[in-house]
Design a protein around this motif. Structure first.
Motif, PDB file in Angstrom:
ATOM      1  N   GLN A   1       2.740  -9.637  -7.382  1.00 11.22           N
ATOM      2  CA  GLN A   1       4.039  -9.453  -8.297  1.00 11.22           C
ATOM      3  C   GLN A   1       4.586  -8.182  -8.153  1.00 11.22           C
ATOM      4  O   GLN A   1       5.765  -7.891  -8.095  1.00 11.22           O
ATOM      5  CB  GLN A   1       3.767  -9.822  -9.836  1.00 11.22           C
ATOM      6  CG  GLN A   1       5.187  -9.488 -10.528  1.00 11.22           C
ATOM      7  CD  GLN A   1       4.710 -10.062 -11.950  1.00 11.22           C
ATOM      8  OE1 GLN A   1       4.186 -10.983 -12.416  1.00 11.22           O
ATOM      9  NE2 GLN A   1       5.214  -9.238 -13.152  1.00 11.22           N
ATOM     10  N   LYS A   2       3.613  -7.163  -8.302  1.00 12.66           N
ATOM     11  CA  LYS A   2       4.164  -5.718  -8.164  1.00 12.66           C
ATOM     12  C   LYS A   2       4.651  -5.316  -6.831  1.00 12.66           C
ATOM     13  O   LYS A   2       5.527  -4.515  -6.608  1.00 12.66           O
ATOM     14  CB  LYS A   2       3.045  -4.748  -8.531  1.00 12.66           C
ATOM     15  CG  LYS A   2       2.863  -4.779  -9.929  1.00 12.66           C
ATOM     16  CD  LYS A   2       1.565  -3.680 -10.542  1.00 12.66           C
ATOM     17  CE  LYS A   2       1.523  -3.777 -11.871  1.00 12.66           C
ATOM     18  NZ  LYS A   2       2.476  -2.810 -12.619  1.00 12.66           N
ATOM     19  N   VAL A   3       3.796  -5.835  -5.688  1.00 10.33           N
ATOM     20  CA  VAL A   3       4.429  -5.584  -4.364  1.00 10.33           C
ATOM     21  C   VAL A   3       5.670  -6.352  -3.936  1.00 10.33           C
ATOM     22  O   VAL A   3       6.358  -5.642  -3.374  1.00 10.33           O
ATOM     23  CB  VAL A   3       2.946  -5.848  -3.453  1.00 10.33           C
ATOM     24  CG1 VAL A   3       3.639  -6.116  -2.191  1.00 10.33           C
ATOM     25  CG2 VAL A   3       1.819  -5.219  -3.427  1.00 10.33           C
ATOM     26  N   GLY A   4       5.847  -7.633  -4.403  1.00  4.56           N
ATOM     27  CA  GLY A   4       6.926  -8.162  -4.368  1.00  4.56           C
ATOM     28  C   GLY A   4       7.931  -7.543  -4.955  1.00  4.56           C
ATOM     29  O   GLY A   4       9.152  -7.364  -4.380  1.00  4.56           O
ATOM     30  N   GLY A   5       7.829  -6.969  -6.056  1.00  3.17           N
ATOM     31  CA  GLY A   5       9.114  -6.110  -6.753  1.00  3.17           C
ATOM     32  C   GLY A   5       9.280  -4.786  -6.085  1.00  3.17           C
ATOM     33  O   GLY A   5      10.599  -4.661  -5.944  1.00  3.17           O
ATOM     34  N   ALA A   6       8.390  -4.240  -5.397  1.00  2.00           N
ATOM     35  CA  ALA A   6       8.304  -3.022  -4.757  1.00  2.00           C
ATOM     36  C   ALA A   6       9.354  -3.262  -3.530  1.00  2.00           C
ATOM     37  O   ALA A   6      10.219  -2.602  -3.051  1.00  2.00           O
ATOM     38  CB  ALA A   6       7.146  -2.318  -4.288  1.00  2.00           C
TER      39      ALA A   6
END
Length: 318
Positions: free
Chosen positions: A140-145
């Motif tokens: 989720q964090k990688v996708g947001g970044a």
């Protein structure tokens, strides 16, 4: 426009011009372009560390590497061919697309401000994360970044392309590839250094030299504060860059009211700082751009949940 966004994009333009230099100038161009890449680091270096906060130290560098690969994929597989195609067929559409990106960045920044004020977003995020596995949280964090990087990268690529628009197709493509590699390497190299600084501090604190130990302990103590400040700077950077893109787009379409107001603020601050008028002008326009981003982003942030509710959905997590 004399804003921080333009200073940043001027650096990108310089990289594009250098990338189009003759073969004899490649070595010098590479060195100069590497230094120019630092203009872009400020924004991404402020935004990206928040995506590794709360995760185990062992996963920090792998996550940054995943984000860096996503950034390169954004630039080389999607934005580069898209930019070349649009430039050749419908060049007028690039500005509206960039303005949509500015709108998205303004929305993201304003939403973060709303969460800071109300605390609702953090509680909802914590509850959502509690039900997820570490792998799901990381994804989720990688996708947001990577989504945020797509907007910043689109602006970078568009400005770089404009600087070599009079060159051959091959030269334009080569320039954009060079910009992509230099910017991505510069940004995420600095980000990796920032997020691992506490580990560097622990290593120094274990040395025998007293001064080195003190430096290491200082780094360990300071890094949580630095990362917290960077998270807030990242939010401001979203508003500043997003608002700057919107103001620049309005200027392109000769809608002068907001751009004129931003220039008035810029000139006023420059007059208040006669010892450094250039810095004052930059700061004034940056503040005006951030205010535009905050106002527009807040309006969008208030509308999005209502629109999503009509379709029985919730606003996406960032």
């Amino acid at each position: 426009m004399a804003s921080g966004l333009v200073a940043l994009l001027d650096d990108v333009a310089a990289i594009a011009r250098l990338a189009a230099a003759s073969a004899d100038d490649i070595a010098a161009a590479s060195m100069k372009a590497s230094s120019k890449a630092m203009g872009v680091v400020v924004d991404d270096a402020a935004v990206t560390p928040k995506y590794v906060s709360g995760l185990t130290p062992a996963r920090e560098l792998p996550i940054i590497w995943r984000i860096a690969k996503g950034s390169l994929r954004n630039k080389l597989l999607f934005l580069l061919p898209g930019a070349l195609l649009l430039s050749a067929l419908v060049p007028w559409i690039i500005t509206p697309i960039l303005m949509l990106g500015g709108l998205y960045l303004s929305y993201e920044g304003a939403e973060k401000i709303i969460e800071m004020v109300t605390g609702h977003g953090h509680a909802a995020d914590d509850a959502a994360l509690a039900d997820q596995t570490p792998e799901e949280i990381e994804n989720q964090k990688v996708g947001g970044a990577v989504r945020t990087d797509l907007i910043l990268s689109a602006e970078i690529m568009a400005i770089a392309l404009s600087e070599v628009s009079d060159q051959s197709f091959a030269t334009q493509a080569a320039a954009l590839v060079a910009v992509s590699l230099l910017i991505t390497g510069g940004v995420y190299g600095v980000v990796a250094l920032i997020v691992k600084m506490d580990d560097i501090g622990l290593n120094l604190a274990a040395r025998r030299n007293g001064a080195v130990q003190a430096l290491g302990r200082g780094l360990v103590t300071a890094m949580p504060v630095v990362l917290a400040i960077l998270a807030k700077v990242g939010t401001i950077a979203m508003l500043w860059v997003g608002g700057g893109i919107l103001v620049h787009g309005l200027e392109e379409f000769h809608l002068e009211a907001l751009p004129h107001a931003a220039h008035v603020v810029s000139d006023a601050v420059a007059r208040l700082t006669p010892f450094a008028p250039g810095i004052g002008s930059w700061l004034g326009f940056a503040v005006a751009s951030a205010l535009v981003g905050l106002i527009v982003g807040t309006i969008v942030a208030l509308i999005v949940p209502r629109v999503m509710a009509l379709f029985g959905k919730t606003a996406p997590a960032h």
